[in-house]
Design a protein around this motif. Structure first.
Motif, PDB file in Angstrom:
ATOM      1  N   LYS A 155       0.947  -1.635  -0.056  1.00 45.18           N
ATOM      2  CA  LYS A 155      -0.619   0.138   0.092  1.00 45.18           C
ATOM      3  C   LYS A 155       0.847   0.955  -0.051  1.00 45.18           C
ATOM      4  CE  LYS A 155      -2.461   1.788   3.429  1.00 45.18           C
ATOM      5  NZ  LYS A 155      -1.912   3.412   4.278  1.00 45.18           N
ATOM      6  N   SER A 156       1.573   1.228   0.720  1.00 46.75           N
ATOM      7  CA  SER A 156       2.608   2.278   0.839  1.00 46.75           C
ATOM      8  C   SER A 156       3.973   2.132  -0.491  1.00 46.75           C
ATOM      9  CB  SER A 156       3.988   2.391   2.107  1.00 46.75           C
ATOM     10  OG  SER A 156       4.378   0.852   1.636  1.00 46.75           O
ATOM     11  N   ILE A 157       3.490   1.709  -1.361  1.00 47.96           N
ATOM     12  CA  ILE A 157       3.876   1.475  -2.762  1.00 47.96           C
ATOM     13  C   ILE A 157       3.329   2.720  -3.504  1.00 47.96           C
ATOM     14  CG2 ILE A 157       5.943   0.448  -4.148  1.00 47.96           C
ATOM     15  CD1 ILE A 157       6.979  -1.163  -2.172  1.00 47.96           C
ATOM     16  N   LEU A 158       2.258   1.652  -3.677  1.00 51.62           N
ATOM     17  CA  LEU A 158       1.108   1.425  -4.830  1.00 51.62           C
ATOM     18  C   LEU A 158       0.330   3.109  -4.375  1.00 51.62           C
ATOM     19  CD1 LEU A 158      -0.223  -1.901  -5.184  1.00 51.62           C
ATOM     20  CD2 LEU A 158       1.987  -0.557  -6.799  1.00 51.62           C
ATOM     21  N   VAL A 159       0.179   3.001  -3.086  1.00 55.83           N
ATOM     22  CA  VAL A 159      -0.889   4.714  -3.031  1.00 55.83           C
ATOM     23  C   VAL A 159      -0.597   5.696  -3.458  1.00 55.83           C
ATOM     24  CG1 VAL A 159      -2.739   5.543  -1.063  1.00 55.83           C
ATOM     25  CG2 VAL A 159      -2.729   3.094  -1.725  1.00 55.83           C
ATOM     26  N   PRO A 160       1.413   6.046  -3.042  1.00 48.95           N
ATOM     27  CA  PRO A 160       1.464   7.443  -2.852  1.00 48.95           C
ATOM     28  C   PRO A 160       1.921   7.438  -4.644  1.00 48.95           C
ATOM     29  CG  PRO A 160       2.703   6.051  -1.316  1.00 48.95           C
ATOM     30  CD  PRO A 160       2.222   5.180  -2.361  1.00 48.95           C
ATOM     31  N   ILE A 161       2.053   6.738  -5.991  1.00 44.81           N
ATOM     32  CA  ILE A 161       2.037   6.312  -6.644  1.00 44.81           C
ATOM     33  C   ILE A 161       1.231   7.135  -7.376  1.00 44.81           C
ATOM     34  CG2 ILE A 161       2.776   5.175  -9.311  1.00 44.81           C
ATOM     35  CD1 ILE A 161       4.272   3.868  -6.784  1.00 44.81           C
ATOM     36  N   PHE A 281      -9.469   1.774 -13.778  1.00 45.59           N
ATOM     37  CA  PHE A 281      -9.080   1.054 -13.005  1.00 45.59           C
ATOM     38  C   PHE A 281      -7.762   0.621 -11.952  1.00 45.59           C
ATOM     39  CE2 PHE A 281      -6.598  -3.148 -12.113  1.00 45.59           C
ATOM     40  CZ  PHE A 281      -8.188  -4.179 -11.910  1.00 45.59           C
ATOM     41  N   PHE A 282      -6.991   1.237 -12.855  1.00 50.29           N
ATOM     42  CA  PHE A 282      -5.911   1.672 -11.295  1.00 50.29           C
ATOM     43  C   PHE A 282      -5.545   2.348 -10.494  1.00 50.29           C
ATOM     44  CE2 PHE A 282      -3.618  -0.703 -14.795  1.00 50.29           C
ATOM     45  CZ  PHE A 282      -3.226  -1.275 -14.467  1.00 50.29           C
ATOM     46  N   ALA A 283      -6.357   3.774 -10.888  1.00 52.08           N
ATOM     47  CA  ALA A 283      -7.177   4.854  -9.368  1.00 52.08           C
ATOM     48  C   ALA A 283      -7.589   3.682  -8.772  1.00 52.08           C
ATOM     49  CB  ALA A 283      -7.411   5.745  -9.994  1.00 52.08           C
ATOM     50  N   GLY A 284      -9.109   3.193  -8.629  1.00 50.31           N
ATOM     51  CA  GLY A 284      -9.435   2.678  -8.143  1.00 50.31           C
ATOM     52  C   GLY A 284      -9.273   1.960  -7.203  1.00 50.31           C
ATOM     53  N   LEU A 285      -7.911   0.651  -7.999  1.00 52.05           N
ATOM     54  CA  LEU A 285      -6.888  -0.106  -6.855  1.00 52.05           C
ATOM     55  C   LEU A 285      -6.396   0.212  -6.194  1.00 52.05           C
ATOM     56  CD1 LEU A 285      -5.856  -2.749  -6.709  1.00 52.05           C
ATOM     57  CD2 LEU A 285      -4.628  -2.230  -8.585  1.00 52.05           C
ATOM     58  N   ALA A 286      -5.540   1.989  -6.325  1.00 54.33           N
ATOM     59  CA  ALA A 286      -5.163   2.517  -5.276  1.00 54.33           C
ATOM     60  C   ALA A 286      -5.550   2.537  -4.146  1.00 54.33           C
ATOM     61  CB  ALA A 286      -3.883   3.425  -6.117  1.00 54.33           C
ATOM     62  N   LEU A 289      -6.967  -0.394  -2.216  1.00 55.05           N
ATOM     63  CA  LEU A 289      -6.398  -0.752  -1.556  1.00 55.05           C
ATOM     64  C   LEU A 289      -6.229   0.502   0.164  1.00 55.05           C
ATOM     65  CD1 LEU A 289      -3.799  -3.133  -1.287  1.00 55.05           C
ATOM     66  CD2 LEU A 289      -2.589  -1.625  -2.157  1.00 55.05           C
ATOM     67  N   ALA A 290      -5.737   1.214  -0.094  1.00 52.61           N
ATOM     68  CA  ALA A 290      -6.107   2.283   0.669  1.00 52.61           C
ATOM     69  C   ALA A 290      -7.138   2.101   1.861  1.00 52.61           C
ATOM     70  CB  ALA A 290      -5.497   4.408   0.307  1.00 52.61           C
ATOM     71  N   ALA A 291      -7.867   1.938   1.331  1.00 52.41           N
ATOM     72  CA  ALA A 291      -9.578   1.680   2.333  1.00 52.41           C
ATOM     73  C   ALA A 291      -9.344   0.102   2.801  1.00 52.41           C
ATOM     74  CB  ALA A 291     -10.298   1.634   1.630  1.00 52.41           C
ATOM     75  N   LEU A 292      -8.671  -0.505   2.410  1.00 52.93           N
ATOM     76  CA  LEU A 292      -8.709  -1.743   3.006  1.00 52.93           C
ATOM     77  C   LEU A 292      -7.697  -1.835   4.608  1.00 52.93           C
ATOM     78  CD1 LEU A 292      -8.587  -4.786   3.160  1.00 52.93           C
ATOM     79  CD2 LEU A 292      -7.177  -5.525   1.338  1.00 52.93           C
ATOM     80  N   GLY A 293      -6.634  -0.824   3.868  1.00 53.75           N
ATOM     81  CA  GLY A 293      -5.882  -0.758   5.028  1.00 53.75           C
ATOM     82  C   GLY A 293      -6.666  -0.052   6.073  1.00 53.75           C
TER      83      GLY A 293
END
Length: 505
Positions: A155-161, A281-286, A289-293
């Protein structure tokens, strides 16, 4: 904040100030977990008393369960964006659920659609969706917290991107201006006392967003292998990171207003309007993932620790998280979001209780007990933290005194028909007021009527207990282990007996 008349510069300052304040409390309470490797419900016994701690524990577990349910629904916004990016016709899935249930078939199966009674072809309403996010969370709830580090690393890698990409889009797509919000005057549209109360109210809102973690930070820091000094990284990092994220939010909203003519603060609504399906799609995925964490760390784990403390013979961390997830279904949060605005106000207002709870935890450890707890006694109902009848009356009295000034505004937030007049004003800075009043009251009471029965000459830490170096100072059933083990002689035989008694306890 901008909607109530503050400028974007005011908003940025408020976010920085709020996270600076709450980061100090998070650090102070988190350090206790690092030292004693115990969760919040256990550490709370030192200041509240073994049974008195249930006031703090029950307050926290109720909040955690409801927010787990509600955030699971909110997380559906981004899941729906992901599904419709791949399968656009999913939004037109036949609905077989009655309209009065507050959720549609697509919302239940995927996570969200528009409200059945409202037409919203271009905007998502973030109010009803459940099943996929709920289901995806279950395997993570079953995992031991130590194994979740890989989830949070990802999460800390993908979400900031994703955040940085949205920031770049916000400026590049608007010719570098950032849109109308950033290009407009930076002066607030309100002044005088209205400006002051808006500033304080917004500050309380920022602090309240992390008020829960300021109470139960030991639930996570207990697993830390680092020293206490590393906890102080929160103080500079939280204000810096979240102020930057808030700026991204303002810039993205501003760009969205310029492109789509709508001032929408919900990221899912914004990315749902993008024409590029892969970007959606990829923005929704990020964001998913943030919401899950966030839901696992801030809600399910916290609820599990609290439930384990309430029924330790039957519930552990894993079972507690699964119970939290099951109860989330019973709460039918999609109906709460659809019909019970007053109840949601109550849940938001509930943070008025968390300021006093956090204050007692901080002052009890760092001032009253001078950083000296007996980790074994914390697990013993009849130990030194039993106080009288299992309750530390000083903490209970300070708690109610800290909550009292905010009650008129609290009642008004639930039922606006009740007008307490000027009594509503303290509620605009409820967390700060509750923390300050409770701190003063608790320190004064504990100084005048010092809880001498809980004072120990040195801290009894879990590391030394398991290593055997502190066994002769540990008390069980009112007597020191050393009373027996000294007669057994020294060395390995002595520590085996101490370890056996500790395991039995």
């Amino acid at each position: 904040m901008l909607a109530i008349g503050l400028s974007y510069e005011d908003a940025i300052r408020i976010v920085a100030t709020g996270f600076l304040i709450i980061s100090v409390v998070i650090t102070l309470n988190g350090a206790v977990g690092v030292l004693y490797h115990a969760p919040f419900p256990v550490l709370a016994r030192a200041g509240w008393g073994f049974w008195g701690s249930y006031v703090a524990i029950i307050s926290r577990v109720i909040l955690a369960m409801f927010w787990f349910a509600i955030q699971t629904v909110n997380g559906g916004d981004t899941v729906f964006v992901m599904i419709t990016a791949i399968w656009p016709s999913f939004a037109r899935l036949h609905n077989g659920i009655p309209a009065n249930e507050g959720i549609t078939t697509a919302q239940m199966v995927s996570f969200f659609l528009c409200k059945p009674q409202v037409s919203c072809p271009n905007m998502l309403s973030r109010t009803e969706e459940y099943y996929p996010v709920w289901l995806v969370q279950i395997p993570f709830l079953y995992m031991h917290p130590n194994n979740l580090r890989y989830l949070f690393i990802t999460k800390s890698i993908l979400v900031p991107i994703c955040f940085l990409a949205i920031l770049i889009w916000s400026f590049r797509s608007t010719g570098g201006t950032g849109g109308p919000l950033l290009a407009s005057s930076s002066k607030a549209s309100i002044g005088g006392s209205a400006y002051s109360y808006a500033w304080l109210s917004s500050l309380t809102s920022v602090i309240g967003s992390w008020a829960t973690l300021s109470v139960n930070m030991p639930d996570f820091s207990r697993y830390s292998k680092a020293s206490v000094k590393w906890q102080w990284l929160y103080v500079p990092m939280l204000p810096i990171v979240f102020t930057f994220i808030s700026f991204i939010g303002i810039a993205a909203t501003s760009a969205g207003q310029e492109h789509y003519g709508v001032l929408d603060w919900n990221p899912a609504n914004l990315i749902s309007k993008w024409p590029n399906r892969s970007c959606k799609f990829f923005a929704g995925l990020a964001f998913s993932l943030a919401a899950l964490g966030v839901n696992i760390s801030a809600n399910s784990l916290s609820a599990a620790n609290d439930l384990a403390a309430l029924a330790p013979s039957y519930i552990n961390i894993r079972r507690g998280q699964l119970i939290c997830a099951l109860i989330a279904w019973v709460m039918v949060p999609w109906k709460i979001l659809a019909t019970a605005a007053g109840f949601l106000n109550f849940m938001s207002a509930y943070t008025v209780f968390l300021g006093p709870i956090a204050a007692i935890l901080v002052w009890d450890f760092w001032w009253i007990h001078d950083m000296k707890y007996d980790v074994v006694a914390l697990y013993h109902p009849e130990g030194i933290y039993h106080y009288r009848y299992g309750i530390n009356w000083r903490a209970i009295a300070a708690f109610f005194v800290g909550v009292a000034p905010n009650l008129p505004g609290f009642v008004n937030s639930i039922n606006p028909a009740i007008d307490p007049g000027v009594g509503v004003r303290p509620y605009t800075f409820a967390w700060i007021l509750g923390f300050a009043v409770t701190s003063l009251k608790y320190v004064v009471l504990s100084t005048i009527w010092k809880p001498t029965e809980t004072m120990i000459p040195r801290a009894i830490l879990p590391d030394e207990i398991y290593e055997g170096t502190g066994a002769d100072t540990v008390t069980i059933e009112g007597k020191a282990l050393g009373d027996d083990v000294e007669r057994e002689g020294s060395g390995e035989k002595r520590f085996k007996k101490a370890d056996k008694e500790l395991r039995v306890l």
